[in-house]
Design an enzyme around this catalytic site. Structure first.
Site, PDB file in Angstrom:
ATOM      1  N   THR A  89       0.718  -1.168  -0.138  1.00 25.62           N
ATOM      2  CA  THR A  89       0.184   0.022  -0.025  1.00 25.62           C
ATOM      3  C   THR A  89       0.787   1.416   0.044  1.00 25.62           C
ATOM      4  O   THR A  89       1.411   1.633   1.025  1.00 25.62           O
ATOM      5  CB  THR A  89      -0.885  -0.119   1.234  1.00 25.62           C
ATOM      6  OG1 THR A  89      -1.603  -1.334   1.304  1.00 25.62           O
ATOM      7  CG2 THR A  89      -1.977   1.119   1.160  1.00 25.62           C
ATOM      8  N   LYS A 159      -6.876   1.337  -3.569  1.00 26.82           N
ATOM      9  CA  LYS A 159      -6.704   0.941  -2.296  1.00 26.82           C
ATOM     10  C   LYS A 159      -6.560   2.015  -1.225  1.00 26.82           C
ATOM     11  O   LYS A 159      -7.057   1.824   0.059  1.00 26.82           O
ATOM     12  CB  LYS A 159      -5.341   0.185  -2.269  1.00 26.82           C
ATOM     13  CG  LYS A 159      -4.687  -0.298  -1.000  1.00 26.82           C
ATOM     14  CD  LYS A 159      -5.632  -1.335  -0.429  1.00 26.82           C
ATOM     15  CE  LYS A 159      -5.259  -1.700   1.089  1.00 26.82           C
ATOM     16  NZ  LYS A 159      -4.053  -2.461   1.013  1.00 26.82           N
ATOM     17  N   LYS A 220       0.060   5.031   9.005  1.00 27.31           N
ATOM     18  CA  LYS A 220       0.790   5.283   7.458  1.00 27.31           C
ATOM     19  C   LYS A 220       0.028   5.342   6.369  1.00 27.31           C
ATOM     20  O   LYS A 220      -0.039   6.291   5.681  1.00 27.31           O
ATOM     21  CB  LYS A 220       1.783   4.139   7.389  1.00 27.31           C
ATOM     22  CG  LYS A 220       2.749   4.279   5.890  1.00 27.31           C
ATOM     23  CD  LYS A 220       1.932   3.597   4.789  1.00 27.31           C
ATOM     24  CE  LYS A 220       1.759   1.909   4.991  1.00 27.31           C
ATOM     25  NZ  LYS A 220       1.494   1.152   3.750  1.00 27.31           N
TER      26      LYS A 220
END
Length: 261
Positions: A89, A159, A220
């Site tokens: 990701t 995503k 994150k």
């Protein structure tokens, strides 16, 4: 099944994913920054990313963040005709930086996943796949359901959209339970009411067992989303998650941690 694969990143998600490729019969070489994790893979393990990828036709990266992906890809010497499948990701901006590092003739596919370690082990992930993925679909389908998103980079973008909504939503469940507690409402009553509402899916994720999406990675991912657009909620959630003391616990534990503050 003769396609040679290098799998770079054998962490919580990468290890069960690599094992699924091995179970499917693919010749595989693994690499991980922490050698003790790599030792758990019953396959050839390389000491460097470049060594792992040297003879590979497909290289898969499943790493923690954009910096880790860029550092590893910079070490590779990929052959024309090979394919890099980036499954971390990292968002579309970092993916463009990855593309700039690749030699001419190397195909880049972005295929980040939705689902945690339990889904990875069961082959039940959802893959958000951008780019010309037809030649590698049999490999991708080993991991779960493939959703084609369009051009290279669209999987990485989708995503961030989905994971940001999920993380923010689970944080909202934590706040709903805090408000209920302030009103003196029984926690089980509130949880059942939330589960029966439009928020049911988020409640299920907040209290899931067997999932492991560390809070530090959720922080994150929220930060990456907040850097891509003006998202006040994502910025606040990222900050709150970064302050959580148990960074390695699953995302669902923020219900307990945020309520305790």
């Amino acid at each position: 099944m003769n396609t040679r694969i290098a799998f770079l990143g054998l962490g919580t998600m990468g290890l069960p994913m690599a094992r699924r490729l091995l179970a499917a019969g693919y010749p595989l070489t693994g690499w991980n920054r922490s050698p003790e994790r790599a030792a758990a893979l019953a396959a050839r393990v390389a000491s460097t990313p470049a060594e792992a990828a040297r003879d590979a036709e497909i290289v898969v990266t499943m790493l923690a963040d954009p910096a880790a992906v860029l550092s590893v890809v910079a070490e590779l010497d990929l052959r024309p005709g090979s394919t890099l499948i980036e499954m971390s990701t990292i968002g579309p901006e970092a993916l463009r930086e990855v593309a700039a590092l690749l030699p001419r003739g190397v195909t880049l596919i972005d295929a980040p996943v939705m689902g945690s370690a339990d889904k990875a082990a069961a082959g039940e992930l959802t893959l958000l796949v951008g780019g010309p993925a037809e030649p590698v679909l049999p490999v991708l389908e080993v991991f779960g359901k493939v959703v084609r998103t369009g051009l290279t980079g669209t999987g990485a973008a989708l995503k961030l959209v989905l994971i940001n909504a999920t993380v923010t939503g689970v944080a909202a469940i934590a706040e709903a339970l805090t408000l209920a507690e302030a009103f003196g409402l029984p926690a089980e009553l509130v949880r059942e009411a939330l589960a029966g509402s439009a928020l049911g899916g988020l409640v299920a994720r907040a209290f899931a067992t067997g999932a492991h999406y560390p809070i530090r990675l959720a922080a994150k991912d929220s930060r990456l989303a907040a850097e891509a657009a003006e998202l006040p909620l994502a910025s606040l959630v990222a900050q709150r998650l970064a302050e959580c003391p148990a960074a390695e616990e699953d995302l669902g534990q923020i219900v307990r941690q945020l309520r305790a503050r």
